[in-house]
Design a protein around this motif. Sequence first.
Motif, mmCIF file in Angstrom:
data_model
loop_
_atom_site.group_PDB
_atom_site.id
_atom_site.type_symbol
_atom_site.label_atom_id
_atom_site.label_comp_id
_atom_site.label_asym_id
_atom_site.label_seq_id
_atom_site.Cartn_x
_atom_site.Cartn_y
_atom_site.Cartn_z
ATOM 1 N N GLN A 48 -37.668 22.896 42.041
ATOM 2 C CA GLN A 48 -37.008 23.699 43.080
ATOM 3 C C GLN A 48 -35.569 23.280 43.333
ATOM 4 O O GLN A 48 -34.761 24.088 43.783
ATOM 5 N N ARG A 49 -35.235 22.045 43.061
ATOM 6 C CA ARG A 49 -33.845 21.623 43.260
ATOM 7 C C ARG A 49 -32.904 22.405 42.342
ATOM 8 O O ARG A 49 -31.846 22.870 42.773
ATOM 9 N N TRP A 50 -33.307 22.575 41.076
ATOM 10 C CA TRP A 50 -32.491 23.337 40.143
ATOM 11 C C TRP A 50 -32.633 24.829 40.373
ATOM 12 O O TRP A 50 -31.654 25.581 40.246
ATOM 13 N N VAL A 51 -33.830 25.290 40.678
ATOM 14 C CA VAL A 51 -34.047 26.720 40.920
ATOM 15 C C VAL A 51 -33.176 27.210 42.067
ATOM 16 O O VAL A 51 -32.529 28.261 41.984
ATOM 17 N N MET A 52 -33.137 26.448 43.161
ATOM 18 C CA MET A 52 -32.321 26.856 44.308
ATOM 19 C C MET A 52 -30.837 26.800 43.988
ATOM 20 O O MET A 52 -30.075 27.684 44.398
ATOM 21 N N ALA A 53 -30.421 25.763 43.256
ATOM 22 C CA ALA A 53 -29.000 25.653 42.912
ATOM 23 C C ALA A 53 -28.563 26.829 42.041
ATOM 24 O O ALA A 53 -27.498 27.432 42.264
ATOM 25 N N TYR A 54 -29.377 27.165 41.030
ATOM 26 C CA TYR A 54 -29.042 28.301 40.180
ATOM 27 C C TYR A 54 -29.103 29.621 40.945
ATOM 28 O O TYR A 54 -28.268 30.512 40.754
ATOM 29 N N SER A 55 -30.107 29.771 41.832
ATOM 30 C CA SER A 55 -30.267 31.034 42.566
ATOM 31 C C SER A 55 -29.073 31.309 43.465
ATOM 32 O O SER A 55 -28.628 32.456 43.584
ATOM 33 N N MET A 56 -28.550 30.258 44.101
ATOM 34 C CA MET A 56 -27.447 30.487 45.031
ATOM 35 C C MET A 56 -26.126 30.766 44.319
ATOM 36 O O MET A 56 -25.148 31.166 44.965
ATOM 37 N N LEU A 57 -26.074 30.591 42.988
ATOM 38 C CA LEU A 57 -24.895 30.979 42.223
ATOM 39 C C LEU A 57 -25.103 32.305 41.487
ATOM 40 O O LEU A 57 -24.203 33.148 41.438
ATOM 41 N N LEU A 58 -26.287 32.498 40.914
ATOM 42 C CA LEU A 58 -26.533 33.708 40.140
ATOM 43 C C LEU A 58 -26.663 34.941 41.029
ATOM 44 O O LEU A 58 -26.276 36.052 40.627
ATOM 45 N N ALA A 59 -27.234 34.793 42.228
ATOM 46 C CA ALA A 59 -27.422 35.949 43.106
ATOM 47 C C ALA A 59 -26.092 36.584 43.523
ATOM 48 O O ALA A 59 -25.950 37.813 43.453
ATOM 49 N N PRO A 60 -25.082 35.823 43.957
ATOM 50 C CA PRO A 60 -23.799 36.477 44.261
ATOM 51 C C PRO A 60 -23.122 37.053 43.030
ATOM 52 O O PRO A 60 -22.382 38.042 43.136
ATOM 53 N N VAL A 61 -23.355 36.473 41.836
ATOM 54 C CA VAL A 61 -22.824 37.085 40.618
ATOM 55 C C VAL A 61 -23.405 38.483 40.450
ATOM 56 O O VAL A 61 -22.679 39.457 40.174
ATOM 57 N N LEU A 62 -24.731 38.596 40.637
ATOM 58 C CA LEU A 62 -25.378 39.908 40.519
ATOM 59 C C LEU A 62 -24.891 40.864 41.600
ATOM 60 O O LEU A 62 -24.585 42.030 41.314
ATOM 61 N N LEU A 63 -24.778 40.384 42.841
ATOM 62 C CA LEU A 63 -24.426 41.277 43.944
ATOM 63 C C LEU A 63 -22.979 41.765 43.848
ATOM 64 O O LEU A 63 -22.715 42.965 43.989
ATOM 65 N N ILE A 64 -22.051 40.847 43.609
ATOM 66 C CA ILE A 64 -20.645 41.255 43.495
ATOM 67 C C ILE A 64 -20.451 42.127 42.263
ATOM 68 O O ILE A 64 -19.711 43.123 42.291
ATOM 69 N N GLY A 65 -21.122 41.768 41.161
ATOM 70 C CA GLY A 65 -21.040 42.606 39.966
ATOM 71 C C GLY A 65 -21.579 44.008 40.206
ATOM 72 O O GLY A 65 -21.003 44.997 39.738
ATOM 73 N N ALA A 66 -22.691 44.101 40.947
ATOM 74 C CA ALA A 66 -23.242 45.419 41.271
ATOM 75 C C ALA A 66 -22.302 46.202 42.171
ATOM 76 O O ALA A 66 -22.171 47.426 42.033
ATOM 77 N N ASP A 67 -21.618 45.520 43.085
ATOM 78 C CA ASP A 67 -20.669 46.191 43.967
ATOM 79 C C ASP A 67 -19.492 46.741 43.164
ATOM 80 O O ASP A 67 -19.048 47.878 43.381
ATOM 81 N N VAL A 68 -18.988 45.949 42.215
ATOM 82 C CA VAL A 68 -17.897 46.419 41.357
ATOM 83 C C VAL A 68 -18.355 47.605 40.514
ATOM 84 O O VAL A 68 -17.638 48.605 40.367
ATOM 85 N N LEU A 69 -19.561 47.513 39.969
ATOM 86 C CA LEU A 69 -20.092 48.610 39.151
ATOM 87 C C LEU A 69 -20.241 49.880 39.977
ATOM 88 O O LEU A 69 -19.964 50.985 39.487
ATOM 89 N N GLY A 70 -20.651 49.742 41.240
ATOM 90 C CA GLY A 70 -20.768 50.908 42.110
ATOM 91 C C GLY A 70 -19.433 51.569 42.373
ATOM 92 O O GLY A 70 -19.334 52.799 42.458
ATOM 93 N N ARG A 71 -18.372 50.765 42.466
ATOM 94 C CA ARG A 71 -17.038 51.337 42.658
ATOM 95 C C ARG A 71 -16.564 52.073 41.409
ATOM 96 O O ARG A 71 -15.900 53.109 41.494
ATOM 97 N N VAL A 72 -16.896 51.523 40.240
ATOM 98 C CA VAL A 72 -16.464 52.153 38.976
ATOM 99 C C VAL A 72 -17.232 53.445 38.734
ATOM 100 O O VAL A 72 -16.655 54.485 38.395
ATOM 101 N N LEU A 73 -18.555 53.397 38.917
ATOM 102 C CA LEU A 73 -19.382 54.568 38.636
ATOM 103 C C LEU A 73 -19.145 55.698 39.627
ATOM 104 O O LEU A 73 -19.250 56.877 39.268
ATOM 105 N N GLY A 74 -18.833 55.360 40.880
ATOM 106 C CA GLY A 74 -18.685 56.379 41.907
ATOM 107 C C GLY A 74 -17.266 56.821 42.169
ATOM 108 O O GLY A 74 -17.019 57.577 43.124
ATOM 109 N N ALA A 75 -16.304 56.330 41.378
ATOM 110 C CA ALA A 75 -14.898 56.679 41.616
ATOM 111 C C ALA A 75 -14.711 58.204 41.594
ATOM 112 O O ALA A 75 -15.321 58.895 40.786
#
Length: 355
Positions: free
Chosen positions: A298-325
């Motif tokens: 869990q020490r590594w799982v939590m460390a990776y999760s708290m970095l990978l999740a914002p990568v997914l969320l910010i990336g999805a937000d950017v993709l939403g701006r591109v697709l919906g322009a």
Amino acid sequence: MTVETGAVTRRRAPAPAAPATRRRTAALRGLGLLLALGALVLVGLVGVWVGTKGIPFTATWSLLWSPDGSENSVIIHDYRIPRTLLGLLVGTALGLSGALMQAMTRNPLADPGLLGVNLGASTAVVVCIAFLGVGSVLGQVWFALLGAVVATLVVHLLGSSGRTTATPDRLVVAGAAVTAVLYAFNSAVLLLRPRAFDQFRFWTAGSLAGRYYDVIQVVAPFVAVGVLLALGLAPALNALAMGDQTGRALGVHVGRTRVLGAVAVMLLCGAATAAAGPIGFVGLAVPHVARFAVGPDQRWVMAYSMLLAPVLLIGADVLGRVLGAPGEVQVGIVTAFLGAPLFIALCRRRKLVML
């Protein structure tokens, strides 16, 4: 390896991993963490650069460090940077709370909404819009936080009634019951008050748009405390993964660990939902990606999760701006389209187990 003595064949137990192997594994995990951090920095820069108005990257980079009061500078500093920072906070909170929920309940399908936190926040927002006339995002954030706290307390009280501690199964059942009741209440209020529905429907899809520094200042302390609590519980959750009795034998206070875990989930998921609305699949899928990469620690799982999740969320937000322009697709819709296939692929690739 086998040892034969006459007709008897014995199989020796596998030798423990050598220190050199453990060091090499730790080094690879650390390198992966650095790569995840680099990906987060990169997607953050893309989030500041890409938007409905095209600004060259060189101009974006220059204005990022030297604002000059121009229109492009205002767009970058007053809109895109707060939006990216909020994506960082919300993504961190969702990823970490998802990993924590799955570890606490020993349920690989658990997500941050399992304890009724999302519906508690949503119910509070419905009430403040329909009955109190609160229309500002900042005002709704405080109500959403309060709703998340109340829902978590109710679920924990129901899950621990009649026993000294709340078991994972009872918490899941109590969370499902509270979620069903709150969902019915929300539906009834929104059907009877169409004006409230018009405001609520933009919040419930999940979005990072229209949130500024004041919202970040409200939710950041809650996320910070939740992160510290969650990371501090990782060693105890490793012990509890082998069962409550084994955890007690290893010196873990089971009841206290579960209470602190519920508080951490309440703070993380409540703050994320209050700031951006209920966003699905991030807290469910990302911990499985982390677990697939680094194993069940869990020490590594939590460390990776708290970095990978914002990568997914910010990336999805950017993709939403591109697709919906020239408009945009809300990030909660994009994460659902991205997260569902990812989760299905993980289910098909390997068994979803916690150990």
